[in-house]
Design an enzyme around this catalytic site. Structure first.
Site, mmCIF file in Angstrom:
data_model
loop_
_atom_site.group_PDB
_atom_site.id
_atom_site.type_symbol
_atom_site.label_atom_id
_atom_site.label_comp_id
_atom_site.label_asym_id
_atom_site.label_seq_id
_atom_site.Cartn_x
_atom_site.Cartn_y
_atom_site.Cartn_z
ATOM 1 N N ASP A 1 40.525 37.090 41.849
ATOM 2 C CA ASP A 1 41.023 38.185 42.682
ATOM 3 C C ASP A 1 42.287 37.706 43.383
ATOM 4 O OD1 ASP A 1 39.208 40.657 42.990
ATOM 5 O OD2 ASP A 1 37.763 39.023 43.106
ATOM 6 N N ARG B 1 43.140 34.259 46.581
ATOM 7 C CA ARG B 1 42.263 33.118 46.322
ATOM 8 C C ARG B 1 43.076 31.823 46.245
ATOM 9 N NH1 ARG B 1 39.337 36.815 47.826
ATOM 10 N NH2 ARG B 1 37.790 37.815 46.476
ATOM 11 N N ARG C 1 44.670 47.331 51.518
ATOM 12 C CA ARG C 1 44.634 46.897 50.123
ATOM 13 C C ARG C 1 45.122 48.004 49.186
ATOM 14 N NH1 ARG C 1 38.699 45.431 49.032
ATOM 15 N NH2 ARG C 1 39.510 44.521 47.098
ATOM 16 N N LYS D 1 41.372 48.529 39.785
ATOM 17 C CA LYS D 1 40.056 48.728 40.410
ATOM 18 C C LYS D 1 40.200 49.652 41.629
ATOM 19 C CE LYS D 1 40.510 44.503 43.199
ATOM 20 N NZ LYS D 1 40.055 43.126 43.409
ATOM 21 N N HIS D 2 39.133 50.291 42.107
ATOM 22 C CA HIS D 2 37.734 50.246 41.713
ATOM 23 C C HIS D 2 37.371 51.626 41.180
ATOM 24 C CE1 HIS D 2 38.402 47.447 45.103
ATOM 25 N NE2 HIS D 2 37.502 46.666 44.520
ATOM 26 N N HIS E 1 30.118 45.938 49.395
ATOM 27 C CA HIS E 1 29.532 44.612 49.523
ATOM 28 C C HIS E 1 28.222 44.679 50.320
ATOM 29 C CE1 HIS E 1 33.787 43.611 48.761
ATOM 30 N NE2 HIS E 1 33.316 42.508 48.220
ATOM 31 N N ASP F 1 32.096 45.492 38.966
ATOM 32 C CA ASP F 1 32.257 44.741 40.205
ATOM 33 C C ASP F 1 31.092 43.765 40.298
ATOM 34 O OD1 ASP F 1 33.450 43.979 42.568
ATOM 35 O OD2 ASP F 1 33.572 45.992 43.392
#
Length: 491
Positions: free
Chosen positions: A67, A75, A137, A167-168, A180, A251
């Site tokens: 990601d 990351r 985002r 995504k998503h 999440h 996901d």
């Protein structure tokens, strides 16, 4: 053995540590088709390249995914903050050439480390400002703007030889829940979905995006099960209606949106049976037994007739097609590395600043950073705030971090005060802390690093995103430094 290897080929698990554990090496030898890297695996760029090389030494034909969105979700730069502004800032600046170039630079970063698939861009239209997990985002709330920048991002990343993954799907923007933690519901009509949420995904498909990630979202207008488990969404809508022929990725299956209702093995089998090609499992057991349990469940489902072998073979083939595409992009990756360096991240972030008043610092300030807990998409690592960026320009800058329940420090007027907030419009406690600070120091400068709300303070700067690039842009604006000159660190 052929069926077991085919089942392994559609899995994309994560792992702990900065070296491939023994179980991962064994799984790669058994046909594991993908690996997902997180901040916990990556310490610096050189060691990241070494890690990927070790993984590929066990299996050259493996998809290495990450990601790397830019902005708050990074990351490879989790310990320093992203060198590039996120989607919201790019959308505010609204220059698709800049968006394409930023994505190309991110692709260069990934390409030099051997990573083949980026779970980006976020193609969600942030239709609900109370959305707890998308926010900055997203490129924005306008479907047309999000669509053109999504396409530009795909063009830039894939032009550098790294596969993009929009995504998503079918759109996480109009929710008030974080997948999440719980299962979000998108309450929208089929017409609204088509004109708003699906438009960026159509643009991504037209741009040739190699992969699409389906979100754990309940969309009653489409089906009564989450999108990742829905034949109507995965096959009917994405494949048949929109005509997507690339890799469909789930996901992460440990996310509570689905994990609270089904065991991981059942999620994997159901997702594959309705059209998924790769199953993302970000958290794996320390001995890898969870990955082998997924493999065995897939094999059992084929033998029991729950999962047609032809469907599994199709999924495995699509994983192989992405591997083949990446192998053929060596020239594109070499060309991206050869491009000259400049400080594109700072330039792009500066274009997204929204300034009210004439905020100016002529000496080192006290910076109070009022921070909420980051959403889980941000992974680990603490991005540097405006305080660190100011300290580089104004030595002696003092920083204090305040979170929910913390008292404010002494705000006496012996030095300038900067109050940095993130999504104050969405967090009542942040607005309350900010109000108390401004009662004591009405001369304070306010910097908002999330979605902007009403301007406050004697001067106001909205960065439209939380990244090292955006922090540097805000700091230079406050210190009245030109928005140029430092080159980005080499890939």
């Amino acid at each position: 053995m052929r069926l077991e290897r085919m089942a392994m080929s559609v899995l994309q698990p994560g792992f702990d540590g900065t070296e491939p554990p023994d179980w991962l090496r064994r799984a790669l030898g058994d046909g594991l088709g993908g690996v997902v890297l997180f901040a916990r695996n990556l310490s610096d760029r050189t060691l990241t390249a070494d890690l990927v090389a070790e993984i590929r030494a066990e299996s050259p034909d493996v998809v290495v995914a990450v990601d790397e969105e830019g902005g708050s979700v990074t990351r490879l730069e989790a310990r320093t903050g992203s060198s590039w502004p996120g989607n919201r800032a790019l959308g505010v600046a609204d220059d698709v050439q800049v968006t394409e170039h930023v994505a190309r630079r991110i692709g260069r970063l990934l390409g030099t480390t051997g990573i083949s698939l980026d779970y980006a861009p976020v193609a969600d239209v942030n239709a609900n400002p109370d959305n707890p997990v998308i926010g900055v985002r997203s490129f924005g709330a306008d479907p047309g703007l999000v669509a053109r920048h999504t396409a530009a991002w795909v063009d830039g990343l894939q032009g550098s030889g790294v596969a993009a993954c929009a995504k998503h799907f079918p759109g996480h923007g109009d929710t008030i829940a974080d997948s999440h933690i719980e299962l979000p519901t998108v309450h929208a009509s089929p017409e609204t979905l088509a004109e708003r949420d699906l438009r960026p995904f159509r643009a991504a498909i037209d741009a040739g995006v190699r992969a699409i990630m389906v979100g754990h979202l309940l969309v009653p207008a489409l089906d009564d099960v989450p999108a990742t488990l829905s034949h109507a969404v995965m096959t009917g809508l994405l494949r048949e209606t929109l005509g997507f022929r690339g890799l469909v990725v789930t996901d992460a299956i440990e996310m509570r949106a689905v994990a609270a209702h089904w065991p991981p093995e059942e999620i994997a089998v159901r997702a594959l049976s309705v059209g998924a090609d790769a199953v993302c499992a970000g958290i794996s057991s320390s001995d890898g037994s969870s990955v082998y349990a997924l493999r065995d469940a897939i094999v059992a489902a084929v033998r029991q007739g729950r999962l047609p072998e032809e469907r599994l073979a199709e999924a495995s083939r699509r994983v192989g097609e992405l591997v083949g595409w990446h192998a053929g992009q060596a020239a594109a990756r070499a060309a991206a590395v050869a491009e000259p360096d400049d400080d594109l991240g700072l330039t792009a972030a500066t274009a997204a600043l929204h300034v009210v008043g004439e905020p100016r610092l002529d000496r080192a300030p006290l910076v109070v950073e009022v921070t909420a807990r980051p959403n889980q998409a941000a992974d680990s690592g603490t991005p540097p705030g405006v305080a660190r960026a100011l300290a580089e320009l104004l030595p002696g800058t003092q920083a204090v971090s305040v979170t929910v329940g913390d008292p404010l420090p002494d705000l006496s007027a012996d030095r300038p005060l900067v109050v940095v907030v993130q999504d104050a419009a969405r967090h009542g406690w942040i607005r309350e802390v900010l109000g108390r600070a401004l009662e004591t120091r009405p001369d304070a400068i306010v910097v908002e690093t999330g979605l902007p709300g009403p301007p406050a303070g004697a001067g106001y700067v909205a960065t439209n995103g939380n990244s090292r690039a955006s922090a540097r842009a805000a700091a230079r604006r406050l210190a009245h430094r030109p928005p140029t000159p430092e080159k980005e660190s080499p890939p």
